[in-house]
Design an enzyme around this catalytic site. Structure first.
Site, PDB file in Angstrom:
ATOM      1  N   GLU B  62       0.818  -1.213   0.000  1.00 31.29           N
ATOM      2  CA  GLU B  62       0.000   0.000   0.000  1.00 31.29           C
ATOM      3  C   GLU B  62       0.847   1.255   0.000  1.00 31.29           C
ATOM      4  O   GLU B  62       0.504   2.260  -0.628  1.00 31.29           O
ATOM      5  CB  GLU B  62      -0.952  -0.016   1.199  1.00 31.29           C
ATOM      6  CG  GLU B  62      -1.986  -1.142   1.154  1.00 31.29           C
ATOM      7  CD  GLU B  62      -1.429  -2.523   1.492  1.00 31.29           C
ATOM      8  OE1 GLU B  62      -0.280  -2.611   1.990  1.00 31.29           O
ATOM      9  OE2 GLU B  62      -2.139  -3.514   1.257  1.00 31.29           O
ATOM     10  N   TYR B  90      -3.321   1.318   6.208  1.00 28.31           N
ATOM     11  CA  TYR B  90      -2.371   1.873   7.173  1.00 28.31           C
ATOM     12  C   TYR B  90      -0.901   1.787   6.739  1.00 28.31           C
ATOM     13  O   TYR B  90      -0.137   2.692   7.074  1.00 28.31           O
ATOM     14  CB  TYR B  90      -2.577   1.248   8.563  1.00 28.31           C
ATOM     15  CG  TYR B  90      -3.977   1.453   9.113  1.00 28.31           C
ATOM     16  CD1 TYR B  90      -4.697   2.614   8.827  1.00 28.31           C
ATOM     17  CD2 TYR B  90      -4.596   0.482   9.894  1.00 28.31           C
ATOM     18  CE1 TYR B  90      -5.992   2.794   9.303  1.00 28.31           C
ATOM     19  CE2 TYR B  90      -5.890   0.670  10.385  1.00 28.31           C
ATOM     20  CZ  TYR B  90      -6.581   1.816  10.084  1.00 28.31           C
ATOM     21  OH  TYR B  90      -7.854   1.991  10.564  1.00 28.31           O
ATOM     22  N   HIS B 131     -11.211  -5.480   8.853  1.00 27.27           N
ATOM     23  CA  HIS B 131     -12.004  -5.276   7.643  1.00 27.27           C
ATOM     24  C   HIS B 131     -13.151  -4.290   7.855  1.00 27.27           C
ATOM     25  O   HIS B 131     -14.007  -4.153   6.985  1.00 27.27           O
ATOM     26  CB  HIS B 131     -12.589  -6.602   7.140  1.00 27.27           C
ATOM     27  CG  HIS B 131     -11.562  -7.557   6.594  1.00 27.27           C
ATOM     28  ND1 HIS B 131     -10.754  -8.312   7.389  1.00 27.27           N
ATOM     29  CD2 HIS B 131     -11.218  -7.858   5.317  1.00 27.27           C
ATOM     30  CE1 HIS B 131      -9.962  -9.060   6.631  1.00 27.27           C
ATOM     31  NE2 HIS B 131     -10.223  -8.793   5.374  1.00 27.27           N
TER      32      HIS B 131
HETATM   33  C1  TPP Z   1      -1.625  -4.949   4.461  1.00 22.82           C
HETATM   34  C2  TPP Z   1      -2.678  -5.772   3.762  1.00 22.82           C
HETATM   35  N1  TPP Z   1      -3.080  -5.430   2.528  1.00 22.82           N
HETATM   36  C3  TPP Z   1      -4.059  -6.122   1.907  1.00 22.82           C
HETATM   37  C4  TPP Z   1      -4.649  -7.188   2.515  1.00 22.82           C
HETATM   38  C5  TPP Z   1      -5.789  -7.927   1.828  1.00 22.82           C
HETATM   39  N2  TPP Z   1      -5.366  -9.269   1.454  1.00 22.82           N
HETATM   40  C6  TPP Z   1      -5.621 -10.340   2.250  1.00 22.82           C
HETATM   41  S1  TPP Z   1      -4.926 -11.723   1.689  1.00 22.82           S
HETATM   42  C7  TPP Z   1      -4.296 -10.949   0.338  1.00 22.82           C
HETATM   43  C8  TPP Z   1      -3.458 -11.718  -0.630  1.00 22.82           C
HETATM   44  C9  TPP Z   1      -2.236 -12.237   0.036  1.00 22.82           C
HETATM   45  O1  TPP Z   1      -1.549 -13.073  -0.835  1.00 22.82           O
HETATM   46  P1  TPP Z   1      -0.348 -13.989  -0.355  1.00 22.82           P
HETATM   47  O2  TPP Z   1       0.578 -13.198   0.507  1.00 22.82           O
HETATM   48  O3  TPP Z   1       0.208 -14.618  -1.553  1.00 22.82           O
HETATM   49  O4  TPP Z   1      -1.014 -15.063   0.597  1.00 22.82           O
HETATM   50  P2  TPP Z   1      -2.144 -16.154   0.248  1.00 22.82           P
HETATM   51  O5  TPP Z   1      -3.465 -15.500   0.547  1.00 22.82           O
HETATM   52  O6  TPP Z   1      -1.996 -16.548  -1.167  1.00 22.82           O
HETATM   53  O7  TPP Z   1      -1.900 -17.260   1.192  1.00 22.82           O
HETATM   54  C10 TPP Z   1      -4.655  -9.603   0.343  1.00 22.82           C
HETATM   55  C11 TPP Z   1      -4.307  -8.632  -0.697  1.00 22.82           C
HETATM   56  C12 TPP Z   1      -4.188  -7.517   3.805  1.00 22.82           C
HETATM   57  N3  TPP Z   1      -4.704  -8.572   4.480  1.00 22.82           N
HETATM   58  N4  TPP Z   1      -3.216  -6.808   4.405  1.00 22.82           N
END
Ligand code: TPP
Ligand code: MG
Lengths: 361, 328
Positions: B62, B90, B131
């Site tokens: 972000e 954040y 969320h």
């Molecule tokens: C700081 C932050 N930004 C966005 C999100 C929203 N979000 C939750 S899971 C995800 C994807 C994460 O992908 P990855 O790290 O590959 O893990 P996976 O879900 O594939 O296990 C996102 C964008 C978050 N939880 N935290």
């Protein structure tokens, strides 16, 4: 400490000890049969838990579930290579890792059931609360490891994250801090090829995610994320090195998220079914089973026994999640500070008054 | 004049599409906003229509997204970025507070960073931790940012178009729980602009002041009150920064009583600012101290407990009952 860059680089291909057909690759010794049987039993339970949780979402008992179907070997191995005094830092996707380490699955699922944010005591099993803000937990893992180091305790910390999370600044800060302070942390990246809809190619054009260690002086290794034997060997080796004072280690497992990001996601919008189908034959559970059967270390009776044990666990999960916990509004105010502030006392009284008037009606 | 039934999500999508069609410097980027169309589908179809260079997924960071937008805005683009959820914005806080908000001032107006930071925000959707935050007060407390919160589809369209056209950076707060409510809208009809509040229900006994997710709740409370013979006026703040003192104060003076309704934590918040401003300006017109119905001063609760936290009709009407009616 000077470090030879070549010594920090991962192998050209992910380490694989058992191929998808269940045959040993001969690259290195497969862990002994007892270790492999323990891993197999945990894999059976893990798959059952993923299936059960998915069903509970459909029945409305869980708000959401990020399944680790297909990634179970990563999570089982991450937990099984740790000693009792080590720490595990899981994400929202790592329910199975927490459960394999010994947390009651009903307590882990409290978060997704919606009763409370974290349902278990992190100190009892040395499993940190599951982290949702991506990569933030990696720095906490470094802090826990550094505190242990300063106190002279032999603790190793296993810090989990996904491929997408390696793009966050905190991932890089955590690797650097751990390296500079020589902290015994194993950073374990489950590269399941997607961050929700975004494919790995959009996260990084590095040769692999394990290569990211070089810039921080952290050795990296790559492992087949669907081969529990290779995972036990590579993660076990990383834990041993960290414990021996060689500093942080980075391990990238190459695996695949077989289901959508969560039940709320529609994976057909960004990937083809045949891509998913290609990973079926690399399933971690059938691979471990084929290997053990091939050696005569696992027979039908034992398979049935492991399945029955997993069914008992699933029944326990169903019972726990089908039980409605009466929400207690005092919980809203009791844990914000060590002691309620005067303002929180007023606010709690307001809720109590509302409820008593509701009852009176 | 073409009236159509649209959800707020569709109205936002239309605003992005129309802005991108009109102005090639408008870009949309963030996490999952490309082929997926965003986790709330606000950017649905934009990559297909305008290409990968105009609507694209970034690596997952972000701070990176907002920092990139700063540089692009410095160099002739009009970026619109999406923070996937309120609490996931954040990591970008440093970029927002130290750069997005300050560049114009630091450079005596030489460098401006027109951009829109879209944030799906607030609760009421049964979301798990991180969320459901109502983060408006952090942004409103930061001089240099405009902060908008639409409460209906027409405003969502009109305000987002204005935000994209604005010479100043805008934090655009989209109430998640209102994304899917359908309304008749005429997108061509102008709505009050940035800096304008709106009286959305006339009433004579007291004024409810709300914004974003709390506006429909305030309207519902006014409806219930009407059945009990009490006439409540409802003001939709719409634009938190700049704040429309004139409209809000005129409304409060007309009734002499007010309740501010907001989902966010009440302490040191937008709701406390509203009470302070209105009291400073309307003290002699007030028959009772202004009351607030806000979230409690606690982290947003888990799904099973969120109904305690969200301002509801009963709590609003209790506050209205407390406005010293016996004296009048
Ligand atoms: C700081 C932050 N930004 C966005 C999100 C929203 N979000 C939750 S899971 C995800 C994807 C994460 O992908 P990855 O790290 O590959 O893990 P996976 O879900 O594939 O296990 C996102 C964008 C978050 N939880 N935290
Ligand atoms: Mg991933």
């Amino acid at each position: 400490m000077t470090r030879d860059p070549a010594a920090l680089l991962p192998s050209a291909e992910p380490v694989m000890l058992i191929d998808p057909s269940g045959a040993p690759t001969g690259l290195a010794d497969v862990p002994d049969d007892d270790t492999m049987l323990a891993a197999y039993g945990a894999l059976v339970a893990a798959r059952r838990l993923n299936d059960q949780a998915y069903a509970l979402v459909r029945q409305g008992r869980l708000a959401v579930y990020p399944s680790s179907h297909g990634q179970e070997a990563c999570q089982v191995a991450a937990a099984q290579v740790l000693g009792a005094d080590d720490w595990l830092f899981p994400t929202y996707r790592d329910t199975v890792a927490a459960v394999t380490r010994g947390v009651d699955p009903v307590e882990v699922l409290v978060l997704l059931k919606g009763d409370w944010h974290s349902g278990y005591d992190p100190y009892r099993t040395k499993v940190a609360p599951q982290a949702t803000p991506l990569a933030t937990q990696l720095l906490h893992a470094v802090g826990v490891g550094y505190a242990a180091k300063l106190r002279g305790e032999p603790t190793v910390v296993m810090a989990l994250c996904g491929d997408g999370a390696t793009s966050e600044g905190d991932f890089h800060e955590a690797l650097n801090f751990a390296a500079v302070f020589g902290v015994p942390v194993v950073f374990f990246v489950q590269n399941n090829e997607y961050a929700i809809s975004v494919p790995l190619a959009r996260q990084s054009v590095a040769p692999s995610l394990a290569h990211k260690g070089v810039g921080y002086g952290v050795p990296g290794e790559r492992v087949d994320g669907n081969d529990v034997a290779a995972l036990l060997a590579v993660l076990g080796g990383a834990v041993a090195k960290a414990r021996a004072g060689e500093g942080p280690q980075l391990v990238e497992a190459h695996t695949y998220r077989m289901q959508a990001h969560t039940n709320a996601d529609d994976a057909t919008r960004y990937r083809q079914d045949d891509e998913v189908a290609a990973w079926v034959e690399r399933d971690p559970l059938t691979r471990a089973e084929a290997y053990l059967r091939g050696r005569g270390a696992l027979g039908d009776d034992q398979v049935t026994a492991y399945a029955a044990e997993a069914d008992r666990m699933a029944a326990h999960v169903r019972d726990g999640l089908n039980r409605d916990v009466e929400p207690n509004p005092d919980d809203l105010f009791d844990f914000v500070y060590a002691r309620r502030t005067p303002q929180l006392e007023e606010q709690a009284a307001l809720v109590a008054d509302e409820l008593s008037r509701e009852d009176a009606r | 004049m073409t009236h159509e039934k649209l959800t707020m999500a569709q109205a936002l999508n239309r605003a992005l599409r129309d802005a991108m069609a009109e102005d090639p410097s408008v870009l949309m980027f963030g996490e999952d906003v490309g082929p997926l169309g965003g986790v709330f589908r606000i950017t649905d179809g934009l990559t297909a229509e305008f290409g990968e260079e105009r609507c694209f997924d970034t690596p997952l960071a972000e701070s990176g997204i907002v920092g990139l937008a700063v540089g692009m805005a410095m160099n002739g683009m009009r970026p619109v970025v999406e923070m996937q959820f309120d609490a996931f914005a954040y990591p970008a806080f440093e970029q927002v507070v130290s750069h997005v908000a300050k560049l114009r001032n630091r450079t005596r107006g030489a460098v401006t960073v027109p951009m829109v930071i879209r944030v799906p925000y607030a609760g009421g959707i049964g979301g798990v931790e991180h969320h459901c935050d109502s983060s408006e007060s952090y942004y409103a407390h930061t001089p240099g940012l405009h902060v908008l919160a639409p409460a209906n589809a027409a405003d969502a369209y009109g305000l987002l178009r204005e935000a994209i056209a604005s010479p100043d950076p805008v934090v655009f707060l989209e109430p998640k729980k209102l994304y899917w409510s359908k309304e008749e809208v005429d997108l061509a009809a102008p709505v009050p602009g940035i800096g304008k509040a709106a009286v959305v229900r006339e009433g004579t006994d007291a004024t409810l002041i709300a914004y974003g997710p709390s506006v429909p709740t305030a309207l519902e409370a006014a409806e219930v009150a009407a059945q009990d013979g009490r006439s409540l006026q409802v003001v939709d703040v719409r634009s938190i920064v700049p704040f429309d003192d004139a409209t809000v104060c005129e409304a409060v003076r007309s009734t002499g009583r007010a309740v501010v309704v907001a989902e966010a934590v009440g302490f040191a918040s937008v709701s406390s600012e509203i009470v302070a401003r209105v009291t400073e300006r309307c003290f002699h017109s007030l028959a009772a101290p202004i009351r607030r119905v806000t979230g409690f001063d606690i982290p947003f609760p888990p799904p099973k407990l969120e109904h305690f936290q969200l301002p509801g009709v009963d709590r609003i009407l209790d506050a209205v009952d407390d406005l010293q009616w016996e004296d009048s």
